[in-house]
Structures are given as C-alpha cells and as structure tokens.
Design a protein around this motif. Sequence first.
Motif, mmCIF file in Angstrom:
data_model
loop_
_atom_site.group_PDB
_atom_site.id
_atom_site.type_symbol
_atom_site.label_atom_id
_atom_site.label_comp_id
_atom_site.label_asym_id
_atom_site.label_seq_id
_atom_site.Cartn_x
_atom_site.Cartn_y
_atom_site.Cartn_z
ATOM 1 N N CYS A 163 52.350 -104.819 -1.293
ATOM 2 C CA CYS A 163 51.047 -104.486 -1.873
ATOM 3 C C CYS A 163 50.552 -105.482 -2.914
ATOM 4 O O CYS A 163 49.468 -105.307 -3.463
ATOM 5 C CB CYS A 163 51.096 -103.083 -2.462
ATOM 6 N N GLY A 164 51.320 -106.523 -3.207
ATOM 7 C CA GLY A 164 50.808 -107.624 -4.009
ATOM 8 C C GLY A 164 50.557 -107.317 -5.471
ATOM 9 O O GLY A 164 49.709 -107.963 -6.102
ATOM 10 N N TYR A 191 56.910 -99.909 4.236
ATOM 11 C CA TYR A 191 55.900 -99.999 5.278
ATOM 12 C C TYR A 191 54.528 -100.264 4.665
ATOM 13 O O TYR A 191 54.263 -99.943 3.508
ATOM 14 C CB TYR A 191 55.823 -98.692 6.069
ATOM 15 N N SER A 192 53.647 -100.819 5.471
ATOM 16 C CA SER A 192 52.243 -100.909 5.080
ATOM 17 C C SER A 192 51.369 -100.925 6.318
ATOM 18 O O SER A 192 51.824 -101.258 7.413
ATOM 19 C CB SER A 192 51.979 -102.155 4.224
ATOM 20 N N VAL A 193 50.118 -100.550 6.104
ATOM 21 C CA VAL A 193 49.096 -100.682 7.139
ATOM 22 C C VAL A 193 47.900 -101.349 6.483
ATOM 23 O O VAL A 193 47.470 -100.958 5.399
ATOM 24 C CB VAL A 193 48.730 -99.315 7.759
ATOM 25 N N PRO A 233 43.274 -103.189 -2.718
ATOM 26 C CA PRO A 233 42.129 -103.911 -2.145
ATOM 27 C C PRO A 233 42.446 -105.402 -2.087
ATOM 28 O O PRO A 233 42.898 -105.988 -3.065
ATOM 29 C CB PRO A 233 41.008 -103.623 -3.148
ATOM 30 N N LEU A 234 42.236 -106.004 -0.930
ATOM 31 C CA LEU A 234 42.571 -107.422 -0.728
ATOM 32 C C LEU A 234 41.342 -108.205 -0.284
ATOM 33 O O LEU A 234 41.341 -108.858 0.758
ATOM 34 C CB LEU A 234 43.698 -107.555 0.300
ATOM 35 N N ARG A 237 44.822 -102.427 2.045
ATOM 36 C CA ARG A 237 46.207 -102.133 2.432
ATOM 37 C C ARG A 237 46.700 -100.832 1.803
ATOM 38 O O ARG A 237 46.448 -100.551 0.636
ATOM 39 C CB ARG A 237 47.120 -103.287 2.013
ATOM 40 N N ILE A 238 47.436 -100.058 2.605
ATOM 41 C CA ILE A 238 48.143 -98.865 2.125
ATOM 42 C C ILE A 238 49.624 -99.113 2.399
ATOM 43 O O ILE A 238 49.991 -99.499 3.516
ATOM 44 C CB ILE A 238 47.698 -97.587 2.862
#
Length: 421
Positions: free
Chosen positions: A47-48, A278-280, A304-305, A310-311
């Motif tokens: 998630c950065g 995990y991420s989507v 927010p990217l 991303r979640i």
Amino acid sequence: MSARSDVIIIGGGIIGCWTAWHLTNAGCAVTLVERDRIGSGASSGNCGYICPSHVHPLCAPGAVANGIRMMARTGGALSITPRWDPTLWRWLACFAKHCNANDFRHASTARHALLQSSRTQYQTFADRNAADIKWQQRGLLLVYRSERDFEAYEEPAAQLRRDFGLRLDRYDGDDVLQLEPTLRESLAGGWHFPDDAHLSPSELLNQLRHEIEQGGGMIREQTEIESMQFSGAALASVTTTRGETLSADAFVLATGAEASKWGRELGCRIPVIPGKGYSVTYADATGMPETPLIFEDDHVAVTPLGDSFRIGSTMQLTGFDRSVPAARIELLKRSARRHLRVELPDATEQSWAGWRPMMPDGLPCIGPSRRAANAWVAAGNGMIGVATGPATGQLVSELVRGGPPHIDPSPYRVDRFQRSQ
C-alpha cells in the motif's frame, strides 16, 4: 562467464534497491542480482505507506489473545493454514516470547529510528521526484467502526505523542468526514497522523532502478543464485543458474522472506517467515478516497495512487504459497464497502499477493554475517519495508564501507537469535 564488482546485492526488492542506491551514490561498483524482476516480491503490490506512525510491532502484550480472536472470526484479517510446519511453530513460540512490555518498548524504539530516518530521506527524494513516484502528503487516517476500540486507542495515542513525539489528531464520529468525505456516516471515529505520506511502490522502484543504473550500477534480472563459494573467512563469489561466476569485495543478502536459506550458508539463523498479504488495484480512482485509510476493525488499508486506487493488507501464514484466492480479495472489497459510501470502481482490477518478511520480534536483521567477514544481511523488515527502506539501505552501506552508522545498529544485529529457543 565471470564478472567482478565492489558489492553484489542479492535480492531486488525495496531493501535491495535502496541498499544499491546508497552504495552507488557512495561511489561503489554495484551489481544487483534478482531472480525474477525488480520488485516482483512483496515490494510492488503493497500500500505504499511512508508511515512514522507504525512504530509499534505486532508482538505487543496481549497480541496472542488478539490473534486468536481474529482467527476465530470468519474471514478474519489473520489466518494460519493448519499444517505440519515446525518452522512456523518455532516462529510462533518465539513471537509469543516477545509479547511483553520490555521487548515491545525495545522494538518500538528501534523501529522509530528506522522510520524517522527514512521519512527524512523520502522527503529529500520526493523533492526531486514527487510526480514520478506519485508522492502525496495527506497523512494516514485510522478508521474505527467499534466505539470501544476507538476509545481504547487514546492510551497508545498518548504514548506515541509522549515517547516518540508523533503528531496525531482525534476525530469523533462524523468528524472524520471532514478529512475523507467518502467515508460512511455513523462511524465511531478516526485517528489521523498528519506527518505520514504515501507513494506508488512500483513507481518508486522504477525511479530507484533508473538512478542506480544512471550512477553506474548493474542490475541482473532473471538471475538466480545457485551456490556460494568461500575462501577462508570470506565469501569469494556466487554462481548463478545462468552459469555465471560473480565475485566481489562485499556481498549483501536482501532476499526478504526467503533470507533464511542463504542465511544458513552464511552461518546466520534468521527466523523470518512469509506473512502473505493481498491487494487489489483498480485502474480508475474517480470518486475514490483521497486520504490513505486503515479500517482498524478489519485491518484493511486503502491507498489512492493518482489515477489508480488500491485496497490491501490482511495476513495469512500459509508458507511459501503464491496463490491469490478470490475469497481473500473479496474480503478486502467487503471491508471497503462497509466503510465507504461510494461504490467501488467498475474498472479493470489487478489482484496481487506477496510475502512480507516477518520477524518474531518485529525488527529486521541488519548486520554482518557470522561465517563471512565480507557478507552482510538486510532482511526481515516485515510490514514496514517500504517505510524503512532508505534508512536500512543507508545503514547497510555504512557498515559495508566501514563508516560511522547514522543510527545505532545494535538492535538489528543478525546474531541475536543464535542462542534463543
């Protein structure tokens, strides 16, 4: 074929790349060896978060009981696949041993040093590359549906202010909508860390790669280490599956959740296991939150990217399993729907899973190996790998070059597990 460098770094994730960046900037001839592609492990799909707020390790007092409660929930954020796995059992026993107040304080202080140094370095890096890495400084908002858990955070909030000087603000009930209007009404509230930031992990890796190569560093992708060759008390070279022999004056092992394999060759006991996350990611972020969020009841994060959204998060101790079960991705989406008043994008989505390198005491291993005087380890940064990458890379660079370390390296020493258990 043979080739020689000043330093060979094994592993092209965020830690390996920041280490290569620092060593290249220090004038070393660096070769970065990655068996797949740069950032293909846990680094690219997270998630950065650049999060000084994440001072506290998972091994907190009461963490074992809390973990059992999470696993008892259907679709809980934490799950452990039942299986015959003595390595996992030893890790869990060691984790439980560290769930005490003294070890919690020790790990928090050591994590704070890495996080603060990295936050400062990221700011300097972003001053030059903000657009390229999608850098944003909107803080991080912890969102609560449970009134009891929201109120219970008052004590850790006070401790974070007192012991680490962190800034955080309390928002009761619908006051959270002032920060993020896409949240649903009637939530319990939120705690906001205004000094946190976020970025795109994949864009960061691209920029690091560009600057490493621009500085003369060499990156070898699709190149796996097959064996190590020693000469006395030194690591002389490594051979690859491509039939190459690569030699260097110094070596750095930065292979994340798989560090224990080559760690054993270097005489090091590194009790790191993969914590599968995990991420989507949605290609369209129109109408989505603009503030990074963590839904604390579910331990699900939102980032927010720029044009995408991303979640991510949750934790599965499944071993080295690369599958992406649809049920885990649906868990992430379900949490987002419970907390957001807006519909999730009807757009292309990309599902991802990666192995976080989890240490039982919440601290990475950073330091010299036992068998080879010219080999160092940098692994085990857990869920804060991106957030602690610059400081980890700088510390490794300082140790390799024999310079004074900018932070105390002793909490991360590699040999701290040699006689435990």
